[in-house]
Design a protein around this motif. Structure first.
Motif, PDB file in Angstrom:
ATOM      1  N   TYR A  46       0.852  -1.189   0.000  1.00 18.92           N
ATOM      2  CA  TYR A  46       0.000   0.000   0.000  1.00 18.92           C
ATOM      3  C   TYR A  46       0.880   1.229   0.000  1.00 18.92           C
ATOM      4  CZ  TYR A  46      -4.041  -2.867   0.738  1.00 18.92           C
ATOM      5  OH  TYR A  46      -5.025  -3.784   0.563  1.00 18.92           O
ATOM      6  N   GLN A  50      -0.805   8.194  -3.046  1.00 23.50           N
ATOM      7  CA  GLN A  50      -1.332   7.989  -4.387  1.00 23.50           C
ATOM      8  C   GLN A  50      -2.298   6.820  -4.449  1.00 23.50           C
ATOM      9  OE1 GLN A  50       1.833   6.223  -6.787  1.00 23.50           O
ATOM     10  NE2 GLN A  50       3.228   6.655  -5.134  1.00 23.50           N
ATOM     11  N   ASP A  51      -2.394   6.034  -3.404  1.00 19.30           N
ATOM     12  CA  ASP A  51      -3.144   4.785  -3.438  1.00 19.30           C
ATOM     13  C   ASP A  51      -4.520   4.953  -2.803  1.00 19.30           C
ATOM     14  OD1 ASP A  51      -4.091   2.249  -3.331  1.00 19.30           O
ATOM     15  OD2 ASP A  51      -2.367   1.406  -2.286  1.00 19.30           O
ATOM     16  N   LYS A  52      -5.508   4.933  -3.650  1.00 18.01           N
ATOM     17  CA  LYS A  52      -6.864   5.194  -3.173  1.00 18.01           C
ATOM     18  C   LYS A  52      -7.337   4.152  -2.168  1.00 18.01           C
ATOM     19  CE  LYS A  52     -11.162   6.936  -5.091  1.00 18.01           C
ATOM     20  NZ  LYS A  52     -11.995   7.033  -6.293  1.00 18.01           N
ATOM     21  N   TYR A  57      -4.384   7.614   1.866  1.00 15.41           N
ATOM     22  CA  TYR A  57      -4.637   8.211   0.558  1.00 15.41           C
ATOM     23  C   TYR A  57      -4.750   9.727   0.684  1.00 15.41           C
ATOM     24  CZ  TYR A  57      -7.113   9.494  -3.710  1.00 15.41           C
ATOM     25  OH  TYR A  57      -7.482  10.079  -4.884  1.00 15.41           O
ATOM     26  N   ALA A 163     -12.207   0.825  -4.203  1.00 16.26           N
ATOM     27  CA  ALA A 163     -11.256   1.877  -4.581  1.00 16.26           C
ATOM     28  C   ALA A 163     -11.257   2.112  -6.091  1.00 16.26           C
ATOM     29  CB  ALA A 163      -9.853   1.512  -4.100  1.00 16.26           C
ATOM     30  N   TYR A 166      -8.969   1.012 -11.329  1.00 14.48           N
ATOM     31  CA  TYR A 166      -7.576   1.374 -11.556  1.00 14.48           C
ATOM     32  C   TYR A 166      -6.683   0.923 -10.417  1.00 14.48           C
ATOM     33  CZ  TYR A 166      -3.362   4.003 -12.473  1.00 14.48           C
ATOM     34  OH  TYR A 166      -2.059   4.345 -12.698  1.00 14.48           O
ATOM     35  N   TRP A 167      -7.104   1.185  -9.183  1.00 12.41           N
ATOM     36  CA  TRP A 167      -6.244   0.826  -8.061  1.00 12.41           C
ATOM     37  C   TRP A 167      -6.394  -0.628  -7.653  1.00 12.41           C
ATOM     38  CZ3 TRP A 167      -2.224   3.524  -7.442  1.00 12.41           C
ATOM     39  CH2 TRP A 167      -2.257   4.883  -7.743  1.00 12.41           C
ATOM     40  N   SER A 168      -7.600  -1.168  -7.794  1.00  9.05           N
ATOM     41  CA  SER A 168      -7.769  -2.557  -7.361  1.00  9.05           C
ATOM     42  C   SER A 168      -7.081  -3.511  -8.329  1.00  9.05           C
ATOM     43  CB  SER A 168      -9.254  -2.905  -7.233  1.00  9.05           C
ATOM     44  OG  SER A 168      -9.887  -2.822  -8.483  1.00  9.05           O
ATOM     45  N   ARG A 170      -4.071  -2.946  -9.755  1.00  8.11           N
ATOM     46  CA  ARG A 170      -2.611  -2.887  -9.628  1.00  8.11           C
ATOM     47  C   ARG A 170      -2.089  -4.209  -9.096  1.00  8.11           C
ATOM     48  NH1 ARG A 170      -0.051   1.382 -11.571  1.00  8.11           N
ATOM     49  NH2 ARG A 170      -1.168   0.356 -13.211  1.00  8.11           N
ATOM     50  N   TRP A 172      -0.051  -5.439  -6.958  1.00  6.83           N
ATOM     51  CA  TRP A 172       0.801  -5.149  -5.811  1.00  6.83           C
ATOM     52  C   TRP A 172       0.669  -6.210  -4.728  1.00  6.83           C
ATOM     53  CZ3 TRP A 172       0.093   0.853  -5.028  1.00  6.83           C
ATOM     54  CH2 TRP A 172       0.775   1.511  -6.065  1.00  6.83           C
TER      55      TRP A 172
END
Length: 178
Positions: A46, A50-52, A57, A163, A166-168, A170, A172
């Motif tokens: 996380y 920048q990470d919604k 955030y 979120a 776009y963020w989900s 990623r 990561w």
DNA sequence: GTACAGATTGAG
DNA sequence: TCAATCTGTACT
């Protein structure tokens, strides 16, 4: 190779790097004279501002997430859904709200889920802001296992669809194969 | 003081 | 696939 406790500089590297480095490392939890030892097999990054999906955030600072702003190596633990504890390791430098969620461990049994990880390791709020580089109750060790890049599976993160795509989407979340 | 949402889990 | 469940957070 001798078991080696991870020191501060392990945690202050870029968060995505540390998330991958954590795979195959061992987490040691000492309870009285007993030690619980588990291999880290799944992590998730996380990256605050920048990470919604992150609590930090847009550089939010609240009493809950303020430890994310400390230098890497501290524990960020909090309760979600009113029932489950989530164990996070703060990463990067002071002032950067970034952390890695420990999603799964391999102990005598498999702790395949963040809630179970804390359940098995008997972690709770009292570990908030514990320093992994100094604590006598919990720390991480490198036991000399070499993890090759091909053993690391990068996938999309879990449980944060709110979120947005776009963020989900990623990639990561990092899983250690077998 | 009060409303409210949630980085999951396990059952169906 | 889906709802239980309840604390901490944030805001008044």
């Amino acid at each position: 190779m001798k078991n080696k406790r991870l020191t501060r500089n392990f945690y202050t590297k870029p968060t995505l790097t540390t998330a991958k480095n954590l795979l195959g490392k061992y987490i040691i939890r000492r309870i009285g004279r007993k030690e619980l030892i588990g291999k880290i097999i799944e992590t998730e990054a996380y990256i605050g501002p920048q990470d919604k999906a992150s609590h930090a955030y847009n550089s939010r600072i609240t009493p809950r997430n303020k430890v994310e702003y400390l230098i890497g190596g501290h524990i960020y633990i909090y309760l979600v859904y009113g029932m489950y504890w989530q164990l996070n390791i703060v990463t990067a430098k002071q002032g950067k709200p970034e952390c890695v969620l420990i999603r799964a461990l391999d102990l005598d049994k498999i702790a395949n889920g963040p809630g179970k990880v804390c359940n098995y390791l008997k972690l709770d709020k009292s570990f908030y802001q514990e320093d992994l580089s100094k604590s006598k109750k919990i720390w991480l060790e490198d036991r000399g296992e070499r993890i090759k890049p091909c053993q690391i599976l990068a996938t999309k993160r879990i449980g944060i669809d709110y979120a947005g795509l776009y963020w989900s989407r990623r990639k990561w979340r990092f899983v250690l194969k077998n």
